[in-house]
Motif scaffolding. Structure first.
Motif, PDB file in Angstrom:
ATOM      1  N   LEU A  40     -10.899  34.666  17.687  1.00 11.20           N
ATOM      2  CA  LEU A  40     -10.961  34.126  19.043  1.00 11.20           C
ATOM      3  C   LEU A  40     -10.061  34.920  19.967  1.00 11.20           C
ATOM      4  CD1 LEU A  40     -10.937  30.297  18.345  1.00 11.20           C
ATOM      5  CD2 LEU A  40     -12.882  31.765  18.820  1.00 11.20           C
ATOM      6  N   GLY A  41     -10.514  35.117  21.212  1.00  9.87           N
ATOM      7  CA  GLY A  41      -9.720  35.849  22.195  1.00  9.87           C
ATOM      8  C   GLY A  41      -8.778  34.936  22.942  1.00  9.87           C
ATOM      9  N   GLU A  42      -8.061  35.533  23.881  1.00  9.45           N
ATOM     10  CA  GLU A  42      -7.072  34.765  24.623  1.00  9.45           C
ATOM     11  C   GLU A  42      -7.701  33.831  25.645  1.00  9.45           C
ATOM     12  OE1 GLU A  42      -5.014  36.916  27.756  1.00  9.45           O
ATOM     13  OE2 GLU A  42      -5.854  38.737  26.911  1.00  9.45           O
ATOM     14  N   GLU A  43      -8.964  34.034  26.010  1.00  9.44           N
ATOM     15  CA  GLU A  43      -9.624  33.187  26.987  1.00  9.44           C
ATOM     16  C   GLU A  43     -10.377  32.036  26.321  1.00  9.44           C
ATOM     17  OE1 GLU A  43      -9.400  33.327  30.178  1.00  9.44           O
ATOM     18  OE2 GLU A  43      -8.153  35.115  30.262  1.00  9.44           O
ATOM     19  N   ARG A  44     -10.076  31.764  25.093  1.00  9.93           N
ATOM     20  CA  ARG A  44     -10.801  30.715  24.381  1.00  9.93           C
ATOM     21  C   ARG A  44     -10.374  29.348  24.886  1.00  9.93           C
ATOM     22  NH1 ARG A  44      -9.567  27.343  20.287  1.00  9.93           N
ATOM     23  NH2 ARG A  44     -11.266  26.630  18.937  1.00  9.93           N
ATOM     24  N   GLU A  45     -11.341  28.455  25.033  1.00  8.33           N
ATOM     25  CA  GLU A  45     -11.070  27.065  25.390  1.00  8.33           C
ATOM     26  C   GLU A  45     -11.131  26.218  24.122  1.00  8.33           C
ATOM     27  OE1 GLU A  45     -13.758  25.829  28.380  1.00  8.33           O
ATOM     28  OE2 GLU A  45     -13.084  27.299  29.879  1.00  8.33           O
ATOM     29  N   TYR A  46     -10.193  25.316  24.004  1.00  9.21           N
ATOM     30  CA  TYR A  46     -10.119  24.497  22.793  1.00  9.21           C
ATOM     31  C   TYR A  46      -9.556  23.131  23.159  1.00  9.21           C
ATOM     32  CZ  TYR A  46      -5.275  26.071  23.051  1.00  9.21           C
ATOM     33  OH  TYR A  46      -4.005  26.357  23.480  1.00  9.21           O
ATOM     34  N   PRO A 138      -7.669   5.722  27.013  1.00 14.36           N
ATOM     35  CA  PRO A 138      -7.064   7.026  26.714  1.00 14.36           C
ATOM     36  C   PRO A 138      -7.991   8.147  27.171  1.00 14.36           C
ATOM     37  CG  PRO A 138      -8.081   6.162  24.750  1.00 14.36           C
ATOM     38  CD  PRO A 138      -8.301   5.122  25.824  1.00 14.36           C
ATOM     39  N   TYR A 139      -7.537   9.362  27.036  1.00 22.16           N
ATOM     40  CA  TYR A 139      -8.339  10.508  27.441  1.00 22.16           C
ATOM     41  C   TYR A 139      -8.140  11.629  26.431  1.00 22.16           C
ATOM     42  CZ  TYR A 139      -3.736  11.819  29.248  1.00 22.16           C
ATOM     43  OH  TYR A 139      -2.405  12.073  29.360  1.00 22.16           O
ATOM     44  N   GLU A 140      -9.026  12.575  26.519  1.00 19.62           N
ATOM     45  CA  GLU A 140      -8.919  13.775  25.697  1.00 19.62           C
ATOM     46  C   GLU A 140      -8.580  14.958  26.599  1.00 19.62           C
ATOM     47  OE1 GLU A 140     -12.106  14.493  22.976  1.00 19.62           O
ATOM     48  OE2 GLU A 140     -12.584  12.344  22.793  1.00 19.62           O
ATOM     49  N   THR A 141      -7.904  15.931  26.038  1.00 16.02           N
ATOM     50  CA  THR A 141      -7.475  17.108  26.802  1.00 16.02           C
ATOM     51  C   THR A 141      -8.063  18.362  26.184  1.00 16.02           C
ATOM     52  OG1 THR A 141      -5.463  17.211  25.472  1.00 16.02           O
ATOM     53  CG2 THR A 141      -5.329  16.054  27.580  1.00 16.02           C
ATOM     54  N   ARG A 142      -8.350  19.303  27.054  1.00 18.32           N
ATOM     55  CA  ARG A 142      -8.938  20.574  26.621  1.00 18.32           C
ATOM     56  C   ARG A 142      -8.312  21.697  27.456  1.00 18.32           C
ATOM     57  NH1 ARG A 142     -13.894  21.966  24.126  1.00 18.32           N
ATOM     58  NH2 ARG A 142     -14.673  24.043  24.700  1.00 18.32           N
ATOM     59  N   VAL A 143      -7.848  22.733  26.804  1.00 18.12           N
ATOM     60  CA  VAL A 143      -7.236  23.871  27.484  1.00 18.12           C
ATOM     61  C   VAL A 143      -8.342  24.741  28.078  1.00 18.12           C
ATOM     62  CG1 VAL A 143      -5.824  25.930  27.208  1.00 18.12           C
ATOM     63  CG2 VAL A 143      -5.225  23.841  25.980  1.00 18.12           C
ATOM     64  N   ILE A 144      -8.238  25.012  29.387  1.00 15.89           N
ATOM     65  CA  ILE A 144      -9.206  25.870  30.076  1.00 15.89           C
ATOM     66  C   ILE A 144      -8.448  26.975  30.817  1.00 15.89           C
ATOM     67  CG2 ILE A 144     -10.915  24.028  30.315  1.00 15.89           C
ATOM     68  CD1 ILE A 144     -10.021  23.686  33.198  1.00 15.89           C
ATOM     69  N   HIS A 145      -9.195  27.944  31.325  1.00 18.46           N
ATOM     70  CA  HIS A 145      -8.591  29.110  31.981  1.00 18.46           C
ATOM     71  C   HIS A 145      -9.283  29.432  33.300  1.00 18.46           C
ATOM     72  CE1 HIS A 145      -6.639  29.751  28.092  1.00 18.46           C
ATOM     73  NE2 HIS A 145      -7.836  29.633  27.539  1.00 18.46           N
ATOM     74  N   ASP A 146      -9.879  28.433  33.930  1.00 16.99           N
ATOM     75  CA  ASP A 146     -10.576  28.687  35.195  1.00 16.99           C
ATOM     76  C   ASP A 146      -9.608  29.118  36.294  1.00 16.99           C
ATOM     77  OD1 ASP A 146     -12.755  27.940  33.812  1.00 16.99           O
ATOM     78  OD2 ASP A 146     -13.039  25.994  34.798  1.00 16.99           O
TER      79      ASP A 146
END
Length: 328
Positions: A40-46, A138-146
Motif C-alpha cells: 500500500l502507498g502513502e495515499e491509502r485510505e483505511y 457511536p461513529y466510525e472513523t476513516r483516514v482520508i487524504h482529500d
C-alpha cells in the motif's frame, strides 16, 4: 506534487502515520502494522477503528444485542461522496478552526471531517465517541487524504502563478528596454534613456586624465570666485563728493536730458529763470533728482519707483546700477 513532497521528511509520512522508518546504519527497516499489506502507498485510505472482537456467548445466544456492523466499502464511498458534496475537506477543521494542509484527517461515518489529533483530543476530553458537529454516537472513523491533495494542488497553482508572473514581468521589462513605444511622451522618455545610456558608455570608453580634469575644475572655480568678488565690489557704490556731483551734473547738461524716463514729462531745470516753464515746475514741487549714474528723474517718480521695488537698495531704472541720489 513532486515539488511539495521534496520538502517532507523522507523518514516520516504525514499522510500515513502508521508507517514508520527506523534507520540502522546505512539500511532502513520498514515496520508496518500487521493489519496493513506491504504494497500500500502513502495515499491509502483505511479505517482507523480497531477490528471488533468476536461476539460473546451471550451475544450469540441473543441475550445481548450485537454491536452494529462496520460500514462496507460501498457505504464508505457514499459517505465520502456526501462529504465531498458538502466541501468538508475545503473548510477548516471544526475543532481547531485551522486548515487541514498536510496534517492527517479523518472522515466520520456521519460525513464530517476533522484533524485526527483534534478528534482524539476531543474524545479524551468528552470521554465518549460523539461527533462534535451532529452529536451522533457511536461513529466510525476513516483516514482520508482529500485535504492534502487539495493543499498540494493549491501550492502547485501558486508556484506556477508566481513563476508565470515573474516570466511575464521579465518579458515585459525586456520589451520596454528594447522596443520604442508609440506614445509621444513615452517615446521621448525612451529615447532620452537610450541617449543617456550611449553617453555614459561613451564616457566610460574615453580615456581621460583625472589630474588634468581636476586642475581644470580648480581653475574654473578660482576664476568664478574672482568674478563674484568683482561683482560684490560693484554692489557697494561709494558716495560721490561735491566735485563728482558737479561733474555728473555737467554730463547731464551736455546730454540734454529734457524728460523724466519714468513719467515721460518735462524735467525742471535747476538753472531756470523766473517765468519759464522749468521754474514753474520747480515751484509746483516737481523737483528733479540726480543719480550718481548721471540719470535724472522727478523726485516723485523715483520715490514711487523705490516704493514699488521690493529691494532695499534698488537699481537705476535705466542702467540697473546701484546709485546715490541728490536733490537738485
Amino acid at each position: 506534487d513532486h515539488i511539495t513532497r521534496n520538502f517532507l521528511e523522507p523518514d516520516f509520512l504525514l499522510s500515513d502515520p502508521l508507517l514508520t522508518f527506523k534507520s540502522k546504519g546505512h539500511s532502513k527497516e520498514r515496520a508496518i502494522r500487521s493489519d496493513l499489506p506491504l504494497s500500500l502507498g502513502e495515499e491509502r485510505e483505511y479505517v482507523l477503528d480497531p477490528v471488533p472482537l468476536p461476539p460473546t456467548l451471550a451475544q450469540r445466544m441473543g441475550l445481548v444485542a450485537l454491536p452494529p456492523e462496520r460500514l462496507s466499502e460501498d457505504e464508505w464511498t457514499l459517505v465520502k461522496a456526501r462529504s465531498v458534496q458538502q466541501r468538508e475537506s475545503e473548510q477548516p477543521c471544526a475543532i481547531c478552526r485551522e486548515a487541514f494542509c498536510l496534517k492527517p484527517q479523518v472522515l466520520l461515518s456521519c460525513s464530517h471531517v476533522f484533524h485526527k489529533a483534534c478528534l482524539q483530543a476531543f474524545e479524551r476530553f468528552s470521554g465518549r465517541k460523539c461527533c462534535p458537529m451532529c452529536r451522533r454516537e457511536p461513529y466510525e472513523t476513516r483516514v482520508i487524504h482529500d485535504a492534502a491533495r487539495l493543499f498540494r494542488n493549491h501550492c502547485a497553482v501558486r508556484i506556477q502563478a508566481f513563476w508565470r508572473g515573474y516570466v511575464a514581468r521579465k518579458w515585459y521589462g525586456n520589451i520596454r528596454r528594447t522596443v520604442c513605444p508609440k506614445d509621444k511622451r513615452l517615446r521621448r522618455k525612451f529615447l532620452e534613456a537610450k541617449l543617456q545610456e550611449l553617453s555614459d558608455d561613451f564616457v566610460r570608453r574615453c580615456h581621460t586624465d583625472a589630474e588634468a580634469f581636476l586642475s581644470d575644475i580648480d581653475r574654473s572655480l578660482s576664476s568664478s570666485r574672482r568674478v563674484f568678488r568683482l561683482l560684490e565690489r560693484k554692489k557697494h557704490v561709494a558716495e560721490p563728493r561735491e566735485d563728482d556731483w558737479r561733474r555728473i551734473q555737467s554730463q547731464v547738461t551736455q546730454r540734454g536730458a529734457g524728460d523724466c524716463p519714468i513719467c515721460l514729462t518735462a524735467l525742471c531745470d535747476p538753472g531756470a529763470t523766473p517765468g519759464s516753464s522749468g521754474f514753474k515746475l520747480h515751484q509746483r514741487g516737481r523737483r528733479s533728482v540726480l543719480l550718481s549714474c548721471s540719470h535724472l528723474f522727478h523726485q516723485v517718480c523715483l520715490d514711487a519707483f523705490e516704493a514699488f521695488v521690493a529691494d532695499r537698495s534698488p537699481a537705476c531704472p535705466l542702467c540697473r546700477s546701484r546709485y546715490h541720489k541728490k536733490l537738485i
